[in-house]
Design an enzyme around this catalytic site. Structure first.
Site, mmCIF file in Angstrom:
data_model
loop_
_atom_site.group_PDB
_atom_site.id
_atom_site.type_symbol
_atom_site.label_atom_id
_atom_site.label_comp_id
_atom_site.label_asym_id
_atom_site.label_seq_id
_atom_site.Cartn_x
_atom_site.Cartn_y
_atom_site.Cartn_z
ATOM 1 N N ASP A 246 7.388 -4.765 -47.358
ATOM 2 C CA ASP A 246 7.806 -3.401 -46.702
ATOM 3 C C ASP A 246 8.829 -3.709 -45.661
ATOM 4 O OD1 ASP A 246 5.956 -2.373 -48.523
ATOM 5 O OD2 ASP A 246 4.069 -2.347 -46.972
ATOM 6 N N LYS B 45 0.647 -2.616 -53.917
ATOM 7 C CA LYS B 45 -0.721 -2.139 -54.004
ATOM 8 C C LYS B 45 -1.509 -3.324 -54.523
ATOM 9 C CE LYS B 45 -1.551 2.018 -54.634
ATOM 10 N NZ LYS B 45 -1.841 2.561 -53.493
ATOM 11 N N GLU C 112 1.880 0.106 -60.383
ATOM 12 C CA GLU C 112 3.075 -0.550 -59.930
ATOM 13 C C GLU C 112 3.434 -1.602 -60.637
ATOM 14 O OE1 GLU C 112 3.185 0.909 -55.206
ATOM 15 O OE2 GLU C 112 2.878 -1.178 -55.687
ATOM 16 N N THR D 213 -11.017 10.180 -54.348
ATOM 17 C CA THR D 213 -10.773 9.912 -52.826
ATOM 18 C C THR D 213 -10.315 11.050 -52.274
ATOM 19 O OG1 THR D 213 -8.794 8.806 -53.241
ATOM 20 C CG2 THR D 213 -10.703 7.382 -53.253
ATOM 21 N N GLY E 117 -13.916 11.652 -47.368
ATOM 22 C CA GLY E 117 -14.731 10.779 -48.030
ATOM 23 C C GLY E 117 -14.102 10.810 -49.474
ATOM 24 N N ASP F 26 -5.688 1.367 -50.391
ATOM 25 C CA ASP F 26 -5.803 0.047 -50.992
ATOM 26 C C ASP F 26 -7.282 -0.882 -50.539
ATOM 27 O OD1 ASP F 26 -3.455 0.309 -52.619
ATOM 28 O OD2 ASP F 26 -2.264 -0.314 -50.879
ATOM 29 N N ASN G 76 -15.700 3.072 -47.957
ATOM 30 C CA ASN G 76 -15.539 4.016 -46.896
ATOM 31 C C ASN G 76 -15.482 3.506 -45.731
ATOM 32 O OD1 ASN G 76 -15.063 6.351 -48.549
ATOM 33 N ND2 ASN G 76 -17.097 7.284 -48.324
#
Length: 301
Positions: free
Chosen positions: A13, A40, A139, A210, A215, A242, A266
């Site tokens: 990135d 990802k 991806e 998601t 949540g 991710d 979570n």
């Protein structure tokens, strides 16, 4: 029993922060520039590995210096890179991100990620065959994603399909995956005409939607279950999804129930957004256990 195999993208990135987004033909001064490791697939592999999973990465990078650094980063995170291809003549994958006024625009170049070959999957069959769970995203090419789904189905190995970025999915493929984890916008694109309630009921114990800070929701065959997020003050939400998927793979590989696995995931996602960077905030198991939301009944050593 926590052998996780991740098939997916590995990228760098490049992030620029600026007060003013340039118009066509215009040059503006930026405020900050930094690079970070992403993709990802790699992000989800790192998330699972940080928690203690034995992770094998299947993917592709170029023979450029970025490919060298991407592989070094995976090794640093205790990820097996024996099945990461080096592709000659193609640049490693990259995302070019411009952030302005808390909003971003991204140019993604798949590069070597699009070159992950069917032969590479065949060469990795021993690793795949010995997996406790497989994790795949969008991806890489549709051909590779479907090949991995078919292999997992034939070998009866649980597979998590994270359909991001969203694209059309054949009904036959949906029937073969064990779990599918879209966010709300991906769900709407994949299942037009279905409400969230209708979707999770139709794909009970399979479709996990998601909802960001709200949540996740799924159906346990009897009822729709909302698993609330852990409430924290976010610093950087990059990579939260991710982290969630990598943690979910780890939890399920450890034979946790689906609902407990979602609670665990979570928590991992909540911890990840309290630090900067997609991979920078991904928690270790020790950090998870040190949080008041960690449940002793999960019994993970």
């Amino acid at each position: 029993m926590n052998k996780v195999t991740v098939v997916g993208s590995i990228s760098t990135d490049f992030v620029v922060t600026t007060l003013f987004r340039p118009k066509v033909g215009e040059t503006v001064a930026g405020e900050q520039f930094n690079t970070s490791f992403g993709g990802k697939g790699a992000n989800q592999a790192v998330a699972a590995a940080r928690l203690g999973a034995q992770v094998n990465m299947i993917g592709a990078v170029g023979t450029d210096v970025f490919g060298d650094k991407l592989i070094e980063n995976l090794i640093k995170n205790n990820i097996n890179v024996g099945n990461v291809e080096r592709v000659t003549g193609i640049e490693s994958g990259s995302a070019h991100i411009t952030i302005s006024n808390n909003d971003n625009s991204i140019v993604y170049i798949a590069g070597a990620n699009d070159e992950l070959s069917s032969d590479a999957i065949e060469k990795a069959m021993d690793v795949i065959r010995n997996s406790d769970i497989i994790l795949v995203q969008n991806e890489t090419s549709k051909e590779i994603v479907e090949k991995v789904i078919n292999i997992a189905y034939e070998l009866k190995i649980p597979l998590i399909y994270n359909p991001a970025p969203a694209r059309a999915v054949d009904q036959e493929m949906l029937e073969k995956v064990t779990y599918i984890t879209p966010n709300e916008s991906e769900f709407k694109m994949l299942f037009p005409g279905l409400t969230l309630e209708e979707g999770v009921k139709k794909y009970s114990n399979k479709l996990i939607i998601t909802l960001g800070s709200r949540g996740v929701v799924f159906n346990n065959s009897n009822e729709t279950v909302h698993v609330p997020a852990c409430q924290v003050k976010p610093i950087d939400t990059t990579g939260a999804g991710d982290t969630f998927n990598g943690a979910l793979a780890y939890a399920l590989a450890n034979k946790m129930s689906l609902e407990d696995s979602l609670k665990f995931s979570n928590l991992a996602a909540a911890l990840s957004i309290q630090k900067f960077g997609a991979q920078g905030g991904m928690p270790t198991l020790e950090e998870m256990k040190g949080n008041h939301n960690y449940e002793v009944k999960w019994n993970i050593e």
